[in-house]
Motif scaffolding. Structure first.
Motif: not given
Length: 536
Positions: A273-274, A309, A337, A339, A353, A407-408, A432-433
């Motif tokens: 994600e990050t 991400g 946020s 993708a 997201k 996403i997450c 995800t993170n």
């Protein structure tokens, strides 16, 4: 009264022990509510005043214990907000769970006053499902503690989620708890052997039939062979020190670990994600240094796609939508946020997201609570910064492979993901993170819940987590490969693509919708009954 408090506490502890990621204790879900139902029955049959208030307080205590022990890690993920004011406001969605659960039990008591015990218990199941669906659908959503999620570590038991989704698990848990409770009260009230025999038969069938079908489905399920080579990268970047790792260096780390396992036929590289922490203008991404860096990496992989991400934005001269925020120098902006899917062509695909975390990522009831935005801005908070999109997305590769970007937090919304699958997706990519939660059970629960999405959709799930746990999950919900926590690494796998549509994907969350309608009708019935009683 002390006995009832102890019974409620016992329920809270049993449900916590049964909850993921704890293994081999899932069966406690089938008895976890029994002590609480006994406590409610004790209060109903007592001479205590204000029985409704007592039932609400007693049940809230048990549910608060259960929820707190299961999602204690939420506090870690909110530390990045910082301000003393922002953290309590952001915690509201998570604290609401026990309140809504206790409200369902209070409504059961109100229903019990105007109907029999059997009808009221059936109503309790609908009222509970109504609460769960509400807590999934409104602006303060937090469906993490939906009962059906409790089988995530025992996924062999619930292969029938491909027909019902997680709400089938909620119904299963409540039915067995209610039947055990009725057997207990039957012994206490000296019911006839005939009635008790019927209850035992019903309990046996309701437990054995779904379990037997699930185990048969699990061991007989065969995937159609349709392979695609996928590499998942785990860069292991500390999110609390990301300023010390510039975006270009993060991408360099990701390309190195991806290259270590990639093959000439690798079709997807899944990054977390990050992965790109700096904001990118979506309308000018082709000139972004980060985009060009990824393109250079892809030169070696003709059919390769990087699904990553990133933080993106769009600028407008005029306000063309309600999510855009005004800029001090004029114009408007939407922050996302995102993708991002990058391939060996000028085509770039974006997904924004849309199931945002209430508080840190989205201001709940933003029209009604818009006055709070200056508070967060002044205190340095990050609440309500992201815009989303109305429909789930599907990325398509040059070869025509469809993938659902998740996403997450979105990975716990089965109905949302099902809509994407129905649109042509052949596998699921969760980025995800999870490092925000640190080394707590949050990351383990998140991975376990991903197994449920695999069963509901009969799709492979590829989860890339910044610091772990990253994994490949097959169509039965088995974790085929996984990484260790806090490790820089990559894993690869030939996954099987699928285009089949399950009953759940076709029909979505039909069970909670029906349950919610019944719950509303029951609330109306209770209200009318109270009104008539007062008139008389």
């Amino acid at each position: 009264m002390k006995k009832n408090i102890l019974l409620s506490v016992l329920s809270g502890l049993l449900l916590w022990i049964a909850w993921p990621p704890t293994s081999y204790t899932t069966f406690f879900l089938f008895i976890g509510f029994v002590p609480m139902l006994i406590a409610i029955e004790n209060i109903i049959n007592s001479a205590l005043p204000k029985k409704g208030k007592n039932i609400f307080n007693i049940t809230f205590l048990g549910f608060f214990i259960w929820n707190t022990l299961c999602v204690y890690w939420v506090y870690n993920s909110l530390k990045i907000i910082g301000p003393i004011v922002a953290i309590p406001i952001s915690l509201i969605p998570y604290a609401l769970g026990p309140l809504l659960m206790a409200t369902a039990c209070w409504l059961y008591y109100r229903l019990r006053r105007v109907t029999g015990r059997g009808i009221s218990l059936a109503g309790l199941v609908c009222l509970w499902i109504g609460y769960e669906y509400l807590h999934q659908s409104w602006d303060l959503n937090f469906p993490w503690m939906t009962l059906g999620n409790g089988f995530a570590v025992s996924h062999q038991w619930i292969q029938w989620y491909e027909y019902t989704g997680i709400y089938g698990g909620t119904i299963w848990i409540w039915l067995i708890n209610i039947l055990i409770f009725l057997l207990y009260t039957g012994l206490k009230e000296q019911q006839t052997i005939k009635i008790r025999t019927r209850l035992v038969i019903a309990l046996t069938l309701i437990f054995i039939l779904p379990l037997s079908f699930s185990l048969y489905r699990y061991y007989s399920y065969k995937e159609q062979v349709n392979p695609s080579n996928v590499v998942i990268a785990q860069p292991n970047i500390d999110p609390y020190e990301k300023e010390e790792t510039p975006a270009a260096k993060q991408i360099s780390i990701l390309t190195q670990v991806s290259d270590s396992l990639a093959q000439t036929n690798t079709e997807f590289f899944i990054w977390p994600e990050t992965a790109i922490p700096d904001y990118i203008d979506e309308d000018h991404i082709l000139s972004s240094n980060y985009y060009l860096q990824i393109k250079r990496f892809l030169n070696k992989y003709k059919n390769g796609n990087v699904l990553t991400g990133g933080e993106t934005y769009r600028l407008y001269d005029k306000r063309t939508n309600e999510t855009a925020s005004p800029l001090s120098g004029g114009g408007f902006i939407d922050n996302y946020s995102s993708a991002i899917n990058i391939e060996n062509s000028p085509k770039v695909q974006f997904y924004h997201k849309s199931r945002l975390v209430p508080g840190p990522e989205a201001l709940p009831f933003k029209d009604e609570l818009s006055f709070l935005k200056p508070v967060f801005a002044h205190l340095g908070g990050a609440t309500g910064v992201y815009a989303g999109q109305l429909k789930p997305g599907v990325f398509y590769s040059q070869s025509g492979i469809g993938v659902t970007p998740v996403i997450c937090y979105e990975s716990i919304f089965g109905g949302w993901i099902a809509k994407s699958i129905k649109s042509g997706s052949q596998f699921i990519a969760i980025i995800t993170n999870d490092a925000w939660w640190e080394n707590t059970s949050g990351k383990d629960q998140h991975l376990d819940y991903a197994k449920l999405r695999a069963i509901e959709t009969r799709r492979w799930v590829c989860q890339s987590a910044n610091t772990g746990i990253s994994a490949f999950i097959n169509q039965r919900g088995d974790i085929v490969k996984r990484t260790k926590w806090w490790t820089k690494t990559a894993i690869k796998q030939d996954i099987n693509l699928s285009s089949d549509i399950t009953f759940y994907v076709e029909h979505g969350d039909y069970l909670p919708k029906v349950g919610s309608i019944v719950a509303i009708l029951l609330i109306i019935f209770i209200t009318i009954s109270v009104f008539i009683k007062k008139r008389n």
